[in-house]
Motif scaffolding. Structure first.
Motif, short mmCIF file in Angstrom:
data_model
loop_
_atom_site.label_atom_id
_atom_site.label_comp_id
_atom_site.label_asym_id
_atom_site.label_seq_id
_atom_site.Cartn_x
_atom_site.Cartn_y
_atom_site.Cartn_z
N THR A 55 25.27 14.37 -16.65
CA THR A 55 26.03 15.12 -17.66
C THR A 55 27.49 15.25 -17.25
O THR A 55 28.40 15.16 -18.09
N TRP A 56 27.72 15.42 -15.96
CA TRP A 56 29.08 15.66 -15.48
C TRP A 56 29.95 14.41 -15.57
O TRP A 56 31.17 14.50 -15.74
N ILE A 75 30.74 24.70 -20.35
CA ILE A 75 30.65 24.48 -18.91
C ILE A 75 29.82 25.56 -18.21
O ILE A 75 28.95 25.23 -17.38
N THR A 95 31.68 17.40 -9.26
CA THR A 95 30.29 17.86 -9.45
C THR A 95 29.36 16.68 -9.66
O THR A 95 28.23 16.66 -9.15
N TYR A 96 29.83 15.68 -10.40
CA TYR A 96 29.02 14.46 -10.57
C TYR A 96 28.76 13.80 -9.22
O TYR A 96 27.63 13.39 -8.93
N ASN A 136 22.09 15.38 -13.89
CA ASN A 136 23.22 15.17 -12.99
C ASN A 136 24.32 14.34 -13.65
O ASN A 136 25.51 14.53 -13.39
N ALA A 178 34.61 18.36 -12.86
CA ALA A 178 33.48 17.63 -13.43
C ALA A 178 33.18 16.37 -12.62
O ALA A 178 32.02 16.07 -12.34
N THR A 207 21.93 23.92 -14.78
CA THR A 207 21.80 23.08 -13.58
C THR A 207 21.32 23.91 -12.39
O THR A 207 20.40 23.49 -11.66
#
Length: 334
Positions: A59-60, A309, A19-20, A57, A16, A316
């Motif tokens: 969210t992560w 997820i 990914t962010y 974006n 996570a 996304t």
């Protein structure tokens, strides 16, 4: 066991956070590039490249922070007191930046003010993220399962260096994103800017990498002692290959290659940090197993994560697919 519930959750939180960084890094980088735009119209175009995806974006970041609180409560209880100041400043900057993003489109008279606010929010959020990362890498003092350090232990030359490195790195991601999404003079300018930003990013990665093993003896051992040295030695090779791909893509004016390679450099650095940390979740002494919630709680949360997820990933991916390609400069954000 590598595949027990605690390690699975550690991998999910790491995913996570990574990914962010990959998705929101270029977004923040665009804000940092705002002062270099020649007009408000250019800034409009720059913002429009991320308008459909920017809020998703983040969210992560929520997933990473919320996941840490839910499944590694001890780690959360240690990290937050240690990093209260940079984390709170980062969150306030992200909120300020989000407000600026929306309000900038609602006014003409104050548009330049909200442009400055968008730049300031992006810069401060990025810098404090880098400081928090540096403070985590240099280690957090833990005694009796609680933070035992001082209020400003996070503020050191090393953490400031990582903050500067992240600012330059995110700006590189923003420049390569605009190279990919725009045309004409705007693209050419950000293509040219990508070269010094790439060199600066790689130089700062080198300096931080040289300093990291000396932050704690455990890092030095993992970097230079087998079997972990076999993995850590691969990271410089991967960085070299990705750098070559990025520079070659810029030279050949390939739209997508520089952006993907720049993100690959961040992924490689993240893997290098993971090699340094594991099996600790809060270096140098708090392990994944020690910080984890009870197995029943981990399993309960894992069921929800297994549902949510994939949905977030599909949404996304669909968003980026729908808004792929060059931006229409005559379109606007409403």
């Amino acid at each position: 066991m590598i595949f027990d519930l605690a390690n699975i959750w550690a991998a999910l939180i790491a995913f996570a956070v990574l990914t962010y960084v990959v998705l929101d890094g270029f977004d923040l980088g665009i804000g940092i590039l705002f002062p270099f735009a020649k007009s408000e119209h250019e800034r409009d175009v720059m913002m429009n490249t991320v308008a459909p995806v920017w809020d998703g974006n983040e969210t992560w970041l929520v997933l990473g922070g919320g996941g840490l609180f839910a499944v590694f409560p001890l780690a959360y209880a240690v990290v937050m007191p240690a990093l209260y100041m940079p984390i709170i400043i980062m969150l306030l900057a992200l909120v300020f930046r989000g407000v600026a993003f929306e309000y900038r489109w609602k006014t003409k008279r104050w548009k330049h003010v909200w442009s400055i606010a968008f730049f300031a929010g992006s810069l401060v959020a990025t810098f404090t993220q880098g400081i928090a990362l540096g403070a985590l890498v240099q280690g957090i003092e833990v005694e009796n399962r609680a933070y035992a350090g001082g209020w400003f232990d996070w503020l050191t030359p090393f953490s400031i260096l990582t903050g500067v490195a992240l600012v330059v790195g995110y700006t590189l991601l923003g420049a390569t994103w605009l190279h990919m999404k725009t045309r004409g003079e705007l693209q050419s300018r950000h293509t040219a800017m990508s070269w010094p930003l790439a060199i600066g990013t790689l130089a700062l990665i080198g300096v931080v990498s040289i300093m990291t093993p000396f932050q704690d003896a455990v890092y030095f051992e993992r970097w230079f002692t087998l079997p972990t040295a076999a993995w850590s030695s691969l990271v410089p090779f991967v960085l070299f290959m990705l750098s070559w791909i990025m520079f070659w893509g810029l030279k050949k004016n390939n739209d997508v290659q520089p952006f993907l390679a720049a993100n690959g450099i961040f992924v490689a650095c993240f893997v290098g940090i993971g090699i340094s940390f594991y099996p600790n979740i809060v270096p140098p002494s708090l392990s994944i197993q020690e910080a984890a919630a009870p197995d029943k709680s981990l399993m309960f949360a894992l069921v929800g994560a297994a549902i949510l997820i994939p949905i977030i990933l599909i949404y996304t991916a669909y968003s980026y697919w729908v808004f792929r390609g060059k931006i229409d400069e005559t379109a606007g954000y409403h």
